[in-house]
Design a protein around this motif. Structure first.
Motif, PDB file in Angstrom:
ATOM      1  N   ALA A  86       0.844  -1.205   0.000  1.00  0.00           N
ATOM      2  CA  ALA A  86       0.000   0.000   0.000  1.00  0.00           C
ATOM      3  C   ALA A  86       0.873   1.246   0.000  1.00  0.00           C
ATOM      4  O   ALA A  86       0.574   2.232  -0.696  1.00  0.00           O
ATOM      5  N   ARG A  87       1.991   1.198   0.736  1.00  0.00           N
ATOM      6  CA  ARG A  87       2.905   2.352   0.742  1.00  0.00           C
ATOM      7  C   ARG A  87       3.497   2.562  -0.649  1.00  0.00           C
ATOM      8  O   ARG A  87       3.693   3.694  -1.091  1.00  0.00           O
ATOM      9  N   GLY A  88       3.742   1.457  -1.367  1.00  0.00           N
ATOM     10  CA  GLY A  88       4.255   1.574  -2.735  1.00  0.00           C
ATOM     11  C   GLY A  88       3.232   2.224  -3.658  1.00  0.00           C
ATOM     12  O   GLY A  88       3.551   3.128  -4.434  1.00  0.00           O
ATOM     13  N   PHE A  89       1.991   1.775  -3.580  1.00  0.00           N
ATOM     14  CA  PHE A  89       0.920   2.396  -4.393  1.00  0.00           C
ATOM     15  C   PHE A  89       0.845   3.893  -4.080  1.00  0.00           C
ATOM     16  O   PHE A  89       0.774   4.726  -4.992  1.00  0.00           O
ATOM     17  N   LEU A 141       3.787  -6.167 -16.429  1.00  0.00           N
ATOM     18  CA  LEU A 141       4.989  -6.618 -15.719  1.00  0.00           C
ATOM     19  C   LEU A 141       5.926  -5.443 -15.443  1.00  0.00           C
ATOM     20  O   LEU A 141       6.528  -5.346 -14.368  1.00  0.00           O
ATOM     21  N   ALA A 142       6.020  -4.521 -16.400  1.00  0.00           N
ATOM     22  CA  ALA A 142       6.896  -3.349 -16.190  1.00  0.00           C
ATOM     23  C   ALA A 142       6.332  -2.471 -15.066  1.00  0.00           C
ATOM     24  O   ALA A 142       7.065  -2.034 -14.173  1.00  0.00           O
ATOM     25  N   MET A 143       5.024  -2.245 -15.076  1.00  0.00           N
ATOM     26  CA  MET A 143       4.417  -1.414 -14.029  1.00  0.00           C
ATOM     27  C   MET A 143       4.471  -2.124 -12.671  1.00  0.00           C
ATOM     28  O   MET A 143       4.666  -1.507 -11.635  1.00  0.00           O
ATOM     29  N   GLY A 144       4.310  -3.435 -12.707  1.00  0.00           N
ATOM     30  CA  GLY A 144       4.367  -4.209 -11.462  1.00  0.00           C
ATOM     31  C   GLY A 144       5.753  -4.131 -10.840  1.00  0.00           C
ATOM     32  O   GLY A 144       5.907  -4.024  -9.618  1.00  0.00           O
ATOM     33  N   ARG A 145       6.768  -4.155 -11.684  1.00  0.00           N
ATOM     34  CA  ARG A 145       8.149  -4.019 -11.191  1.00  0.00           C
ATOM     35  C   ARG A 145       8.317  -2.643 -10.519  1.00  0.00           C
ATOM     36  O   ARG A 145       8.852  -2.534  -9.421  1.00  0.00           O
ATOM     37  N   ASN A 146       7.815  -1.587 -11.193  1.00  0.00           N
ATOM     38  CA  ASN A 146       7.901  -0.237 -10.583  1.00  0.00           C
ATOM     39  C   ASN A 146       7.243  -0.230  -9.212  1.00  0.00           C
ATOM     40  O   ASN A 146       7.755   0.341  -8.257  1.00  0.00           O
ATOM     41  N   LEU A 147       6.068  -0.879  -9.143  1.00  0.00           N
ATOM     42  CA  LEU A 147       5.310  -0.871  -7.896  1.00  0.00           C
ATOM     43  C   LEU A 147       6.075  -1.587  -6.773  1.00  0.00           C
ATOM     44  O   LEU A 147       6.184  -1.089  -5.651  1.00  0.00           O
ATOM     45  N   GLY A 162       9.756  -1.092  -1.832  1.00  0.00           N
ATOM     46  CA  GLY A 162      10.967  -1.415  -1.077  1.00  0.00           C
ATOM     47  C   GLY A 162      11.573  -2.769  -1.413  1.00  0.00           C
ATOM     48  O   GLY A 162      12.468  -3.235  -0.690  1.00  0.00           O
ATOM     49  N   ALA A 163      11.119  -3.414  -2.484  1.00  0.00           N
ATOM     50  CA  ALA A 163      11.671  -4.734  -2.828  1.00  0.00           C
ATOM     51  C   ALA A 163      13.156  -4.598  -3.185  1.00  0.00           C
ATOM     52  O   ALA A 163      13.545  -3.653  -3.878  1.00  0.00           O
ATOM     53  N   VAL A 164      13.970  -5.555  -2.714  1.00  0.00           N
ATOM     54  CA  VAL A 164      15.398  -5.527  -3.063  1.00  0.00           C
ATOM     55  C   VAL A 164      15.652  -6.316  -4.350  1.00  0.00           C
ATOM     56  O   VAL A 164      16.687  -6.181  -4.988  1.00  0.00           O
TER      57      VAL A 164
END
Ligand code: FAD
Ligand code: SF4
Length: 524
Positions: free
Chosen positions: A162-165, A431-437, A442-444
């Protein structure tokens, strides 16, 4: 009246018609599954995940084989009282108003002959009958009646994404799930142990065997299990007269009925229609348009997983969907494709599933580095699903397999499917937008899987429309060709939307029941 199939569609029609005063018999090829028999109760539940969804792997007497062609590798379904809802994930979104007007808005696919407003009251009734958890106030969807139970917890996983969105300024909302978060309708609140797709052992997941069926049976509906319909029979005027079915001992019977409703899902329904040939319908029942079996749709789908330093504990909590986003739902031609997709924030299974590759199908290394990789991955993952609208294409189809039969000798279904160009572009974008999200969350590390070539949302193969030359059923799910035959399940969808189908299937089924009852003078 006769209903064939006891999943979310058949159970909703049966219950509604019974409430209205009709005498209804439902024939179901499967049996009751006792919750104690679900794999979710066993230590090997994760290995069972690999076989439980697939009729071709289970090969129970009540299953029928489904062969595949084109890109499609497998079809998932359950054949039991409650149908595939025994195993569904139970995310319960509704179509959006635009989904019914795709041709008018975007010049592709087809418009439905009904609007969102026609289904709206039925969505509400279906939510109450099934038992749904969620949160009112979603700003991008039409208002809906208070959710029967409050939303399931977001958990650290949901709060993180949710913080990413929010960081990206993308719209998201807490998901509706057909899982009750409080005691509801005599069923217990979900206990969050996360094995829902293998069968909920306590009845918190709203599968049709624990929702519609007990109520319908109390009202007097008759459910005949282990009764497999071979064909629908017709009378001397070309109307339907009933159905011929095998009981569990292999004996044939004919059940007569003034009205027949077929609810065998987007594969079982065209299979039964194509198997029901007669002098009136030499190419299969209700198939004068040639559209029975055509336009099979299943959603364009691919998944990502974000790996985080912190624990996300995705294995705790009901599956369903934690949250969803329809930021990229509607057409924007600058993206290079029409229509769009939904993001579903999912949860994980257990360690075995993760070792095998998790939601993206990339197995962890075996041997010396396995433990290290496992420590970094398991419990540290947020799975994200990109689910896109699949446009109807007549070449994607369900047909009869000339070489394969079920245990009663009835020809099996063969499903031929290829992803179109629009699907591939849509998935690439997702997939590109999902990666941005995930990175914004905070994904490493972010990994993604390939476009999915297994079908679990089965739609389009007896499509609804006003034009009898291009569709199979009318706006009330009545077959254009046969006035006392109704078809309601995913097969009657004119378009697929990019949301899961079952709440729309349930709403359509309830509306169909009202339509049948409203015309009862025609067949009494
Ligand atoms: C793993 C998985 C996860 C899913 N997750 C979701 C989700 O999160 N949200 C969602 O909305 N949907 C989900 N789905 C899809 C959902 O399960 C289906 O949309 C829903 O069950 C369809 O309902 P139905 O009544 O049309 O068909 P089904 O539930 O498939 O029921 C059809 C019934 O008809 C019976 N039948 C078929 N042929 C005959 C015959 N000849 N004679 C007698 N009986 C017959 C079958 O035995 C079966 O019981 C998922 C599906 C799978 C496999
Ligand atoms: S998490 Fe909830 S819905 Fe899922 S199996 Fe457990 S109790 Fe049932």
């Amino acid at each position: 009246m006769l209903v064939i199939g006891s999943g979310p569609a058949g159970s909703a029609v049966t219950k509604r018609l019974t409430d209205l005063g009709a005498k209804v018999v439902c024939l179901e090829q499967g049996d009751w599954v006792r919750p104690g028999k679900y794999p979710s109760e066993r230590a090997n539940w994760e290995t069972e995940l690999r076989r439980y969804f697939y009729p071709n792997v289970r090969r129970l007497p009540e299953d029928y084989p489904v062969t595949t062609g084109g890109e499609l590798r497998a079809v998932q379904m359950a054949n039991a009282v409650g149908g595939t809802s025994i195993h569904y994930t139970a995310h319960f979104p509704r179509f959006r108003p635009s989904d019914f007007r795709v041709r008018s808005l975007d010049g592709v696919a087809a418009d439905w002959p009904i609007r969102y407003q026609d289904l709206e009251p039925y969505y509400d009734v279906n939510d109450r009958e099934m038992g749904v958890s969620g949160l009112n106030g979603d700003p991008q969807n039409p208002p809906r009646s208070p959710r029967p139970t409050p939303p399931l917890p977001l958990g650290v996983l949901g709060e993180t994404i949710a913080r990413g969105f929010d960081k990206l300024g993308w719209y998201w909302w807490v998901a509706d799930n057909a899982i009750v978060s409080h005691i509801y309708d005599g069923r217990p609140a979900c206990m969050s142990h996360g094995k829902c797709t293998l069968g909920c052992p306590i009845g918190s997941k709203s599968s049709a065997d624990v929702t519609y069926w007990p109520k319908a049976l109390r009202k007097g509906a008759v459910l005949r299990t282990r009764s497999r319909v071979r064909e629908i029979t017709v009378n001397s005027e070309g109307g339907v007269r009933g159905a011929i079915y095998y009981d569990q001992n292999g004996q044939l019977h004919e059940q007569l009925a003034s009205v027949v409703v077929i609810s065998c899902n987007g594969v079982g329904t065209p299979r039964l229609l194509l198997n029901s040939k007669s002098k009136f319908f030499p190419h299969g029942l209700a198939n004068s348009s040639g559209m029975v079996g055509r336009n099979f749709m299943m959603h364009a789908t691919a998944s990502l997983e974000g790996i985080f330093d912190q624990r996300m504990n995705g294995y705790e909590g009901a599956r369903g969907a934690v949250a969803f986003s329809q930021q990229f739902y509607e057409t924007d031609l600058n993206r290079g494709f029409v229509r769009g997709y939904t993001f579903q924030v999912a949860r994980t299974y257990g360690p075995v599933h993760e070792a095998w590759g998790g939601i993206v199908g990339a197995p962890l290394p075996w041997g010396g580095r396995h433990h290290e990789a496992m420590r970094k991955r398991f419990a540290h993952v947020i799975p994200l699903i990109v689910q896109g609208e699949d446009l109807p294409d007549e070449n994607n189809r369900v047909e009869l397999d000339p070489d394969v039969e079920d245990s009663n000798g009835i020809p099996a279904a063969r499903v031929v499917y290829r992803n179109g160009d629009n699907n591939r572009k849509l998935i690439e974008h997702g997939l590109a937008m999902g990666r941005n999200l995930l990175e914004a969350s905070g994904a490493v590390e972010v990994r993604n899987g390939a476009i999915v070539v297994e079908a679990s949302h089965l739609m389009g193969t007896a499509r609804m429309g006003d034009d009898a030359r291009r569709s199979v059923v009318d706006a009330w799910n009545r077959a254009h060709d046969v006035k006392n035959l109704f078809i309601v399940d995913g097969s009657s969808f004119a378009t697929s939307s990019s949301v899961n189908p079952t709440s729309t299937i349930g709403a359509l089924a309830l509306r169909t029941a009202d339509g049948i009852w409203g015309r009862r003078h025609e067949w009494s």
